[in-house]
Design an enzyme around this catalytic site. Structure first.
Site, PDB file in Angstrom:
ATOM      1  N   LYS A 212       0.827  -1.202   0.000  1.00  0.00           N
ATOM      2  CA  LYS A 212       0.000   0.000   0.000  1.00  0.00           C
ATOM      3  C   LYS A 212       0.865   1.258   0.000  1.00  0.00           C
ATOM      4  O   LYS A 212       0.644   2.193  -0.764  1.00  0.00           O
ATOM      5  CB  LYS A 212      -0.929  -0.002   1.213  1.00  0.00           C
ATOM      6  CG  LYS A 212      -1.949   1.137   1.218  1.00  0.00           C
ATOM      7  CD  LYS A 212      -2.737   1.170   2.520  1.00  0.00           C
ATOM      8  CE  LYS A 212      -3.536  -0.077   2.740  1.00  0.00           C
ATOM      9  NZ  LYS A 212      -4.370  -0.010   3.966  1.00  0.00           N
ATOM     10  N   ARG A 270      -5.653  -7.142   6.314  1.00  0.00           N
ATOM     11  CA  ARG A 270      -6.318  -8.416   6.607  1.00  0.00           C
ATOM     12  C   ARG A 270      -7.745  -8.453   6.086  1.00  0.00           C
ATOM     13  O   ARG A 270      -8.362  -9.517   6.055  1.00  0.00           O
ATOM     14  CB  ARG A 270      -6.275  -8.680   8.110  1.00  0.00           C
ATOM     15  CG  ARG A 270      -6.903  -7.593   8.965  1.00  0.00           C
ATOM     16  CD  ARG A 270      -6.526  -7.762  10.435  1.00  0.00           C
ATOM     17  NE  ARG A 270      -7.033  -6.696  11.301  1.00  0.00           N
ATOM     18  CZ  ARG A 270      -6.445  -5.520  11.473  1.00  0.00           C
ATOM     19  NH1 ARG A 270      -5.331  -5.233  10.816  1.00  0.00           N
ATOM     20  NH2 ARG A 270      -6.948  -4.631  12.310  1.00  0.00           N
ATOM     21  N   HIS A 387      -5.331 -36.277  14.120  1.00  0.00           N
ATOM     22  CA  HIS A 387      -4.132 -37.052  14.443  1.00  0.00           C
ATOM     23  C   HIS A 387      -3.031 -36.156  14.987  1.00  0.00           C
ATOM     24  O   HIS A 387      -1.860 -36.519  14.985  1.00  0.00           O
ATOM     25  CB  HIS A 387      -3.649 -37.803  13.198  1.00  0.00           C
ATOM     26  CG  HIS A 387      -4.645 -38.802  12.689  1.00  0.00           C
ATOM     27  ND1 HIS A 387      -4.660 -40.114  13.101  1.00  0.00           N
ATOM     28  CD2 HIS A 387      -5.692 -38.658  11.836  1.00  0.00           C
ATOM     29  CE1 HIS A 387      -5.657 -40.755  12.505  1.00  0.00           C
ATOM     30  NE2 HIS A 387      -6.301 -39.892  11.731  1.00  0.00           N
ATOM     31  N   LYS A 502       9.089  -3.865  14.209  1.00  0.00           N
ATOM     32  CA  LYS A 502       9.628  -3.300  12.962  1.00  0.00           C
ATOM     33  C   LYS A 502      10.622  -2.180  13.253  1.00  0.00           C
ATOM     34  O   LYS A 502      11.683  -2.085  12.623  1.00  0.00           O
ATOM     35  CB  LYS A 502       8.479  -2.764  12.096  1.00  0.00           C
ATOM     36  CG  LYS A 502       7.549  -3.816  11.525  1.00  0.00           C
ATOM     37  CD  LYS A 502       6.476  -3.147  10.673  1.00  0.00           C
ATOM     38  CE  LYS A 502       5.531  -4.148  10.061  1.00  0.00           C
ATOM     39  NZ  LYS A 502       4.493  -3.491   9.230  1.00  0.00           N
TER      40      LYS A 502
END
Length: 526
Positions: A212, A270, A387, A502
């Protein structure tokens, strides 16, 4: 007037805490259980159904949850969101991801632009570009068609689009809409990019750079990695790359890209699978018509989320049952268990969607909250998970609510009969068995073989996982998380928690370190 109040100030929260607890093993046994399965169900979009029979709720609890929905003004707050109020208070931004798939209310104008028209324009540009790639009008330097698309992004620019691609890959192949194979590079670990590049023919690959701001460190690092590979292959990178970015980023008008498609600050990463972030790669992989069906399913589910009646609003109902489990029953986590291999990365996407949105300890005004907010989200597709971690789910000390997703039919439409049943029947039989096993348990004098039961679950059921169903499924969880954020009075649309690491990483790379930061840097030879 919309009021933003903490959960623990609401009268209905006190009432919810004192509601009589439901004995799940008892109500799910025998004929009682059969009646609940029929009654505790609500229709979703695209032919899906949300069944909550195996949740620890009854008419009394549901009545209190309905009061909570009214007192917390969930319908009004959703309306404020889709009509363009500043819901993201942390960043002082509108929240407009629903507008990528439909107009729910008023015309929303931001930055002097009709935002619905803006998103449609980008979708149309992507569709036109994808069609030219598929016909060969846009081709490589040798005039040959591109056969692979590679998305370069991280976080929401990777997890959602990757999950959606994997969810539809087999369906598209079966329905002759599969156009190009898609790959994804996200981790700044060079082994990630190298593994993808070693698995493709770069001469016939087109790369989608998603950032972005145009400054995302991991993404730009991986772009350089890819450009280097293209250069070594004697290829002009600008003939192989497109950008998905904002109109004000340095990538927007760069000659380094074949084309640029735009997103804006009003759609969080998101929540961006239905924007250009997902639109470019999915339209290239499956064609614009498939992406349009995906958007249609999401829009249909968004419209259901407008309903005021809790029992007709599956996302709100799912959200409030989750609040009850988190804040009254005290359950710390939720497992998402899709019994569909196509949804293998869907839990990972929901992990970011939920935990980045509602993993907050202060309210919308920056004040600490005194109650739990977002749960830990994890999951794997069935039957693999059976499992693996189901042992803890069945007999561990913590009770973990479960969200199953299952489909009556496979995507491929063909199957084999082994021992009098098909593979799909075996898969569905396992879903049914697990729900009842978790709810009812099994008494045994050997305590190692004793199952207490009383472990709640819900199930989303569909005929088949197709583009519309996938869009509805995605929007359901997006809206569920939104409603829960409203109830908890947190800002679900910023993510300050990802920033500190960051900042410190940049200090490490600039060798501006001391103390533990320097010591750890020395251990890794940075």
């Amino acid at each position: 007037m919309t009021n933003w109040k903490n959960l623990d100030t609401l009268d209905s929260y006190e009432e919810m805490k004192h509601a009589e607890r439901v004995n799940l093993a008892e109500v799910m046994s025998g004929e009682n259980g059969a009646k609940r399965v029929q009654a505790y169900s609500v229709l979703m979009a695209a032919g899906l159904t949300y069944n909550y029979a195996a949740k620890q709720v009854d008419e009394n609890v549901l009545s209190v949850l309905s009061k909570l929905a009214d007192e917390a003004q969930l319908t009004e707050k959703y309306k404020a969101l889709y009509n363009g109020e500043v819901i993201n208070t942390g960043e002082k931004r509108l929240v407009l991801h629903q507008l990528t798939r439909g107009q729910l209310g008023d015309t929303v104008v931001a930055d002097g632009v009709d935002k619905r028209a803006f998103y449609v324009e980008q979708q149309e540009k992507i569709a036109e570009f994808a069609k030219k790639v598929h016909t060969g009008e846009i081709a490589n330097a040798a005039g040959e068609k591109f056969t692979t698309v590679v998305q370069i992004g991280i976080g929401g620019s990777d997890l959602g689009p990757r999950a959606m691609y994997l969810a539809l890959e087999n369906w598209a192949k079966k329905h002759d809409t599969f156009k190009m194979e898609a790959k994804f590079i996200s981790n700044v670990d060079p082994d990630d990019a190298a593994a993808v590049l070693n698995s493709i023919d770069v001469a016939h690959s087109i790369f989608v750079l998603v950032s972005k701001s145009g400054t995302t460190l991991e993404t730009l690092t991986n772009e350089s990695f890819v450009k280097d590979a293209l250069k070594k292959a004697g290829l002009d990178a600008s003939r192989h790359m497109i950008a998905v970015t904002s109109e004000t980023s340095p990538l927007a008008k760069s000659e380094d890209y074949l084309a640029a498609f735009f997103m804006d600050d009003y759609i969080g990463g998101r929540f961006s699978s239905t924007s250009a972030v997902g639109g470019a790669v999915l339209s290239l992989a499956f064609g614009p018509d498939v992406f349009a069906q995906f958007l249609e399913g999401a829009a249909e589910e968004d419209r259901l989320s407008m309903k005021e009646d809790l029992l007709e609003n599956p996302a709100m109902l799912d959200a409030l049952i989750g609040v009850y489990e988190r804040n009254v029953l005290g359950y710390p986590a939720t497992a998402v268990l899709p019994y569909s291999q196509a949804l293998s990365r869907f839990p990972a996407h929901l992990q970011q969607l939920d935990m980045e949105s509602n993993g907050k300890s202060v309210n919308r005004f920056g004040e600490p909250v005194s109650y739990p907010t977002g749960p830990v989200i994890f999951g794997e597709p069935g039957t693999n998970g059976q499992h693996s971690f189901y042992q803890l789910l069945h007999q561990g000390t913590d009770i973990v609510p479960l969200q199953f997703v299952g489909f009556k039919n496979s995507q491929i439409g063909t199957d084999v009969v082994i021992e009098d049943s098909t593979s799909q029947q075996k898969l569905c039989a396992n879903v049914v068995a697990q729900i009842v096993a978790f709810a009812c348990g099994k008494a045994d004098e050997n305590k190692n073989k004793n199952f207490e039961g009383g472990r709640p679950s819900s199930m989303i059921i569909g005929e088949q996982l197709d583009p519309k169903a996938l869009g509805a499924l995605l929007a359901h969880f997006e809206n569920k998380i939104m409603f829960q954020g409203f109830v908890w009075n947190v800002n679900s649309f910023d993510q300050e928690g990802v920033q500190l690491g960051k900042v410190l990483a940049k200090r490490v790379l600039a060798h501006e370190t001391d103390g533990a930061l320097k010591a750890f840097s020395d251990l890794l030879n940075i």
